[in-house]
Design an enzyme around this catalytic site. Structure first.
Site, PDB file in Angstrom:
ATOM      1  N   LYS A  95      46.964  22.881  20.964  1.00 30.09           N
ATOM      2  CA  LYS A  95      46.018  23.100  20.506  1.00 30.09           C
ATOM      3  C   LYS A  95      46.105  23.188  18.973  1.00 30.09           C
ATOM      4  O   LYS A  95      46.281  23.986  18.835  1.00 30.09           O
ATOM      5  CB  LYS A  95      45.464  23.944  21.128  1.00 30.09           C
ATOM      6  CG  LYS A  95      43.392  23.674  21.324  1.00 30.09           C
ATOM      7  CD  LYS A  95      42.903  23.205  20.165  1.00 30.09           C
ATOM      8  CE  LYS A  95      42.343  24.444  19.489  1.00 30.09           C
ATOM      9  NZ  LYS A  95      41.423  24.668  18.929  1.00 30.09           N
ATOM     10  N   GLY A 123      46.842  33.926  15.021  1.00 34.31           N
ATOM     11  CA  GLY A 123      45.959  33.964  14.710  1.00 34.31           C
ATOM     12  C   GLY A 123      45.158  35.589  14.727  1.00 34.31           C
ATOM     13  O   GLY A 123      45.576  36.595  14.763  1.00 34.31           O
ATOM     14  N   SER A 124      44.025  35.454  14.922  1.00 33.71           N
ATOM     15  CA  SER A 124      43.006  36.704  15.432  1.00 33.71           C
ATOM     16  C   SER A 124      43.338  37.447  16.500  1.00 33.71           C
ATOM     17  O   SER A 124      43.430  36.807  17.300  1.00 33.71           O
ATOM     18  CB  SER A 124      41.255  36.354  15.047  1.00 33.71           C
ATOM     19  OG  SER A 124      40.764  35.496  15.561  1.00 33.71           O
ATOM     20  N   ARG A 125      43.060  38.914  16.010  1.00 27.00           N
ATOM     21  CA  ARG A 125      43.181  39.569  17.482  1.00 27.00           C
ATOM     22  C   ARG A 125      41.860  39.287  17.809  1.00 27.00           C
ATOM     23  O   ARG A 125      42.075  39.039  19.651  1.00 27.00           O
ATOM     24  CB  ARG A 125      42.577  41.168  16.835  1.00 27.00           C
ATOM     25  CG  ARG A 125      42.704  42.124  17.933  1.00 27.00           C
ATOM     26  CD  ARG A 125      42.922  43.331  17.293  1.00 27.00           C
ATOM     27  NE  ARG A 125      43.174  44.084  16.667  1.00 27.00           N
ATOM     28  CZ  ARG A 125      42.921  45.107  15.946  1.00 27.00           C
ATOM     29  NH1 ARG A 125      42.100  46.330  16.378  1.00 27.00           N
ATOM     30  NH2 ARG A 125      43.993  45.515  14.825  1.00 27.00           N
ATOM     31  N   GLY A 134      40.414  36.229  19.349  1.00 20.91           N
ATOM     32  CA  GLY A 134      41.540  34.644  19.559  1.00 20.91           C
ATOM     33  C   GLY A 134      42.083  35.294  20.230  1.00 20.91           C
ATOM     34  O   GLY A 134      41.983  34.663  22.190  1.00 20.91           O
ATOM     35  N   GLY A 135      43.394  35.730  20.074  1.00 21.55           N
ATOM     36  CA  GLY A 135      44.649  36.404  20.874  1.00 21.55           C
ATOM     37  C   GLY A 135      44.375  36.882  22.243  1.00 21.55           C
ATOM     38  O   GLY A 135      44.494  36.947  22.978  1.00 21.55           O
ATOM     39  N   GLU A 142      50.479  36.421  18.659  1.00 22.11           N
ATOM     40  CA  GLU A 142      50.565  37.724  17.710  1.00 22.11           C
ATOM     41  C   GLU A 142      49.616  37.314  16.432  1.00 22.11           C
ATOM     42  O   GLU A 142      48.724  36.144  16.243  1.00 22.11           O
ATOM     43  CB  GLU A 142      52.328  37.070  16.565  1.00 22.11           C
ATOM     44  CG  GLU A 142      52.180  37.625  14.974  1.00 22.11           C
ATOM     45  CD  GLU A 142      51.579  37.710  14.029  1.00 22.11           C
ATOM     46  OE1 GLU A 142      51.038  37.665  14.073  1.00 22.11           O
ATOM     47  OE2 GLU A 142      52.359  36.459  13.581  1.00 22.11           O
ATOM     48  N   CYS A 185      49.551  37.351   7.920  1.00 24.11           N
ATOM     49  CA  CYS A 185      49.898  38.536   8.686  1.00 24.11           C
ATOM     50  C   CYS A 185      51.140  39.697   7.895  1.00 24.11           C
ATOM     51  O   CYS A 185      50.094  40.430   8.949  1.00 24.11           O
ATOM     52  CB  CYS A 185      50.266  37.446  10.539  1.00 24.11           C
ATOM     53  SG  CYS A 185      51.684  37.150   9.870  1.00 24.11           S
TER      54      CYS A 185
END
Ligand code: NAP
Length: 564
Positions: A173, A230-232, A234-235, A254, A291
């Site tokens: 994606k 990516g972001s917390r 989103g994850g 991650e 990160c």
């Protein structure tokens, strides 16, 4: 979405100007997602049966095809990300090296961890069966590229390379922040797949909003695992989606990390200035978009130190180490001056810049927090959230003098007592910002660590005199992170067999795995045991003759020999 645009067509946005970048890329609809997953499922049966050397050929061909994109890749990627040609060329080098690293790994073959326990038919009271185990691919993997690594953690980055190396088809994606880069690299990978005579379904790139296209992929029953950086938020959303499936699948996410850096008292007193200068470079590297950015500095005051009143610390900077007295204040002062000297930088996109500025403003107004530098971050033009993406910075109302996604470094400090009572201050500020917490001793450091949860890294700056008294703290810290660094900086992640890039939640979804280094392949393979399997039906790796010549555990001992 990370960019504000028509959800039917995804366009890159130049983060320096706000201008839309052509061409646009059509977002996949539900039928397209179904078709892509069906192709990947069909291709899996052929691809999983390829040998390690076959997959090595593919990975090396992908690396060559990416290199063959030449300057076009650099130009497109720079327009979409503003990372600059030097950084992008270096990231391209890392990307192709990762592909070749996994090629070497699967060509050699021992990574499958083959184990053989031969039968003991006359064992009493029951005969022991012949059991042979190895790691096998899992099936189609969906990868979400990261905005901040448009090559090394994107279409052909570490997640895709490790999943392909393990024998899985991959669907990426594409990140909406660099669709043109994603399309170019996607074409290179697909060309390599064709060149190697493999089915096209082994690899695909798809564009579209994560909340629509990404979610549909993660929920699709044909998908067997997910890689994400990516972001917390989103994850976590993807982890929850995957867990709610009828057949849950792993999401190797991650996510955010504030990477505590602990400065011990002898070090701060005797070389605090040098540490501050190195630290400023690490915080501001790549406009802080790593990160592993050190977002929390736990500075232990030397005994007898006259801690300067917080508001007396200016950004003017002391040039020399002051010794014990005022050591932390001098450290903070030099850090502020060096960060300020780095000047403004352009972030990856408007949304990330706006989030950065909002977080800086929240920190600046939080109880007990002193701002040492960064006031400009709050009023910089790049932080005006009202400007629509793609409008062009010069046309939009609200654009300021600094440009479309431009931000300034920010440095704050606070006492340990205030920090442990302020959940806001433990949040990641993605960008060139950091927070110094003034700690009296190891107990303060431990209290602070207890409120921040898991992290990718922790760093110690200390001298022999420090470590003699702080060894226990090292044992505490190592339980909260994936990597402990001594007298260095966490930015810059070496890609090698011994690297752990992961950590306890919320740094990553699985603290048992790494997303960087050869160990990353283990996320996309699962163990299968064959009990009393007729020899012709065994895969090559656990066969008696050891035709691949790999290291195996045979009846408890490592060996490359055939089974006698
Ligand atoms: P992100 O918003 O998490 O997006 C990463 C990818 O996941 C994108 O492709 C996004 O698609 C997709 N996605 C996000 N939320 C989703 C959801 N609920 N369902 C399905 N797909 C979803 O990360 P980002 O755009 O790279 O950066 C945003 C923020 O993440 C930054 O401001 C920063 O705080 C943090 N960040 C952290 C790191 C790190 O390494 N710790 C790296 C980068 C960013 P769409 O964009 O199409 O929605």
């Amino acid at each position: 979405m990370s960019t504000n645009q028509n959800t039917d067509t995804i366009y890159g946005i130049n983060p320096k100007t706000g201008d839309r970048l052509d061409p646009g890329f059509p977002a996949a609809d539900a039928a397209r997602v179904d078709a892509l997953v069906a192709d990947a499922v069909a291709a899996y049966q052929r691809y999983r049966a390829t040998s390690g050397p076959d997959r090595a050929d593919l990975l090396r061909e992908i690396a060559m095809q990416i290199e063959a994109l030449g300057d076009e890749l650099i130009t497109v990627c720079d327009a979409e990300t503003a990372l600059g040609p030097v950084r992008i060329a270096s990231e391209r080098g890392r990307t192709v090296n990762q592909l070749r690293m996994f090629a070497d790994l699967v060509e050699e073959g021992s990574w499958v961890d083959a184990r053989i326990d031969t039968a003991i038919p006359d064992r009493k009271p029951l005969p022991k069966p012949d059991i042979r185990r190895m790691l096998a691919p899992v099936g189609p993997v969906v990868v979400f590229g990261a905005s901040n690594f448009p090559l090394a953690f994107s279409v052909a980055g570490g997640d895709s390379a490790s999943a392909l190396a393990a024998g899985n088809p991959v669907i990426v994606k594409a990140h909406g922040s660099h669709p043109g880069t994603s399309a170019l690299v996607g074409r290179a990978v697909s060309a390599a797949v064709a060149q190697c005579g493999l089915p096209a379904g082994v690899f695909a790139v798809v564009h579209g909003p994560g909340s629509v296209v990404g979610s549909a992929l993660v929920k699709h029953p044909g998908v067997r695992a997910v890689g994400f950086t990516g972001s917390r938020g989103g994850g976590r959303a993807l982890m929850d989606l995957a867990a709610a499936r009828k057949a849950p699948i792993p999401v190797y996410a991650e996510m955010g990390s504030i990477n505590p850096l602990i400065v011990l008292p002898h070090a701060v007193a005797h070389r605090g200035v040098a540490i501050a200068e190195g630290l400023a470079g690490s915080v501001c590297l790549g406009v802080g978009q790593f990160c592993t950015n050190p977002g929390l500095i736990l500075a232990v005051e030397p005994a007898g130190s006259e801690a300067a009143p917080a508001d007396s610390v200016s950004s003017g900077g002391a040039a020399a180490n002051p010794g014990t007295a005022g050591a932390t204040a001098a450290f903070v002062s030099r850090l502020a001056a060096t960060m300020e000297a780095q000047g403004p930088g352009v972030m990856l996109n408007r949304s990330i810049a706006s989030t950065y500025c909002e977080m800086v403003a929240r920190f600046a107004s939080a109880h007990g927090v002193v701002t040492h530098t960064g006031a400009r971050s709050q009023d910089a033009g790049g932080c005006a959230p009202s400007q629509p993406d793609g409008a062009g910075a010069t046309q939009a109302a609200g654009a300021g003098p600094d440009g479309y996604a431009t931000v300034h470094p920010a440095l704050f400090s606070v006492s340990a007592d205030v920090f442990v009572q302020s959940p806001l201050l433990a949040q990641e500020v993605f960008g060139p910002a950091t927070l110094v917490v003034r700690c009296a001793d190891a107990t303060d450091v431990t209290r602070c660590l207890a409120v921040i949860g898991g992290n990718l890294t922790a760093t110690f700056h200390g001298d022999d005199e420090d470590f003699a008294g702080y060894a226990d703290l090292v044992r505490v810290v190592e339980q909260t992170v994936g990597r402990v660094i001594f007298n260095g900086f966490p930015t810059g992640v070496e890609v090698c067999a011994s690297m752990t890039h992961g950590g306890p939640y919320p740094a990553s979804a699985s603290e048992f795995h790494t997303s960087v280094g050869t160990g990353a392949i283990l996320r996309f393979a699962r163990p299968v045991s064959y009990q009393n399997c007729p020899p012709p039906l065994l895969p090559a790796e656990p066969q008696d003759a050891n035709p691949r010549g790999i290291t195996r555990i045979v009846n408890g001992a490592y060996s490359r020999d055939p089974v006698a």
